[in-house]
Design an enzyme around this catalytic site. Structure first.
Site, PDB file in Angstrom:
ATOM      1  CE  LYS A 128     -14.853 -42.885  10.204  1.00 19.17           C
ATOM      2  NZ  LYS A 128     -15.406 -42.119  11.316  1.00 19.17           N
ATOM      3  CG  ASP A 146     -18.640 -40.580   8.961  1.00 23.65           C
ATOM      4  OD1 ASP A 146     -19.555 -40.456   8.112  1.00 23.65           O
ATOM      5  OD2 ASP A 146     -17.845 -39.665   9.208  1.00 23.65           O
TER       6      ASP A 146
END
Length: 165
Positions: A128, A146
């Site tokens: 991420k 996410d």
């Protein structure tokens, strides 16, 4: 206009609607303040479990004191902890940002690598964070996935996959 039937068509429609609602490129839309890929990398690591507003309050002090990876790599952990304390999890984050600065200095000549495979080897950096740096600071393809993004892409019918990779 009829609902797009294919995932590709739904993705195009979603992108068009998002672009209309949120005009600008990734750098303009990013809530974190930064000037370099290094600064965005550190800010993104610091952003875990806190707000971008809080990170933006801390990073000017952090980067004024330790402006580049070599400086941060040589920093006293206790001093760094005091600067970033308000972001929460400050001991763990201190280890991560000093460790990533050390690796950037020792392994990458002080330059943030652009390859996903290299970024995820840095302390505190997962896919991420790597995708945020690649897409926002470097203009490379990448999507920070996410929990919320993962749920939405399934809900929108863009994918049936549950693994963000």
């Amino acid at each position: 206009m009829p609902k797009p039937r294919t995932p590709k068509g739904r993705a195009r429609e979603t992108a068009a609607r998002l672009a209309a609602e949120y005009p600008g490129d990734a750098r303009e839309l990013c809530e974190l303040d930064f000037e370099t890929p290094y600064q965005l990398l550190v800010a993104t690591v610091l952003s875990a479990q806190t707000t971008d507003v809080r990170v933006n309050m801390v990073t000017p002090v952090l980067f004024a004191r330790w402006p580049d990876p070599a400086d941060l790599a040589a920093a006293d952990p206790g001093e760094v902890e005091e600067v970033i304390r308000s972001t929460g999890f400050f001991r763990s984050k201190t280890r991560s940002i000093i460790g990533l600065a050390s690796d950037l200095t020792g392994r990458f000549g002080g330059v943030v690598p652009s390859r996903m495979e290299d970024l995820v080897t840095l302390p505190g950096v997962g896919r991420k964070t790597a995708n945020v740096v690649r897409s926002v600071a470097m203009g490379l393809p990448g999507l920070a996935v996410d929990t919320h993004v993962g749920r939405l892409v399934v809900l929108l019918g863009l994918t049936a996959e549950t693994d963000p990779v």
